[in-house]
Design a protein around this motif. Structure first.
Motif, mmCIF file in Angstrom:
data_model
loop_
_atom_site.group_PDB
_atom_site.id
_atom_site.type_symbol
_atom_site.label_atom_id
_atom_site.label_comp_id
_atom_site.label_asym_id
_atom_site.label_seq_id
_atom_site.Cartn_x
_atom_site.Cartn_y
_atom_site.Cartn_z
ATOM 1 N N ARG A 1 55.349 82.584 63.737
ATOM 2 C CA ARG A 1 54.857 81.383 64.433
ATOM 3 C C ARG A 1 55.953 80.323 64.528
ATOM 4 N NH1 ARG A 1 50.518 82.619 61.194
ATOM 5 N NH2 ARG A 1 50.815 80.826 59.833
ATOM 6 N N ILE A 2 56.784 80.224 63.506
ATOM 7 C CA ILE A 2 57.919 79.291 63.559
ATOM 8 C C ILE A 2 58.851 79.710 64.689
ATOM 9 C CG2 ILE A 2 60.020 78.527 62.374
ATOM 10 C CD1 ILE A 2 58.368 78.721 59.737
ATOM 11 N N SER B 1 47.183 79.707 58.655
ATOM 12 C CA SER B 1 47.125 80.047 60.078
ATOM 13 C C SER B 1 45.947 79.392 60.777
ATOM 14 C CB SER B 1 47.045 81.571 60.243
ATOM 15 O OG SER B 1 45.891 82.071 59.602
ATOM 16 N N ALA C 1 53.679 83.562 59.443
ATOM 17 C CA ALA C 1 54.064 82.157 59.586
ATOM 18 C C ALA C 1 55.486 82.046 60.125
ATOM 19 C CB ALA C 1 53.937 81.429 58.244
ATOM 20 N N TYR D 1 54.089 77.186 64.971
ATOM 21 C CA TYR D 1 53.823 76.879 63.556
ATOM 22 C C TYR D 1 53.121 75.540 63.457
ATOM 23 C CZ TYR D 1 54.551 76.072 58.581
ATOM 24 O OH TYR D 1 54.360 75.829 57.248
ATOM 25 N N TYR E 1 51.786 78.805 54.736
ATOM 26 C CA TYR E 1 51.556 79.924 55.644
ATOM 27 C C TYR E 1 50.148 79.906 56.246
ATOM 28 C CZ TYR E 1 49.802 81.575 51.146
ATOM 29 O OH TYR E 1 49.156 81.666 49.944
#
Length: 69
Positions: A34-35, A62, A31, A40, A60
Motif C-alpha cells: 500500500r505504501i 488496513s 502495508a 497507505y 499495518y
C-alpha cells in the motif's frame, strides 16, 4: 503422561505463535504494498483515512476503526 501433555501443550502454543507471526508478516507485507501504491493510511474497505492514532498503534492496519469493528 503428564510430561507428554505438557510437551504437547507447549507445541500447540508455539504453533499458535508461529501462525500469528506469519499473519502479522503478511499484514506488514500488504502495508508495504500500500505504501508503494500510494494507498497507505486509507481503509481498503471504504477508502476513508485510517487515522493517525490507529496507524501509530497498528502501522499495518488496513481498515479504519469503523470498518474494523
Amino acid at each position: 503422561f503428564s510430561e507428554q501433555a505438557l510437551e504437547r501443550e507447549g507445541e500447540e502454543v508455539l504453533e499458535k505463535l508461529e501462525l500469528e507471526a506469519l499473519e502479522e508478516v503478511g499484514a506488514i507485507q500488504k502495508a508495504i504494498s500500500r505504501i508503494d501504491n500510494g494507498n497507505y493510511g486509507l481503509c481498503v474497505k471504504c477508502g476513508d483515512d485510517i487515522g493517525s492514532k490507529r496507524i501509530v498503534a497498528v502501522p499495518y492496519a488496513s481498515h479504519c476503526i469503523h470498518c474494523a469493528e
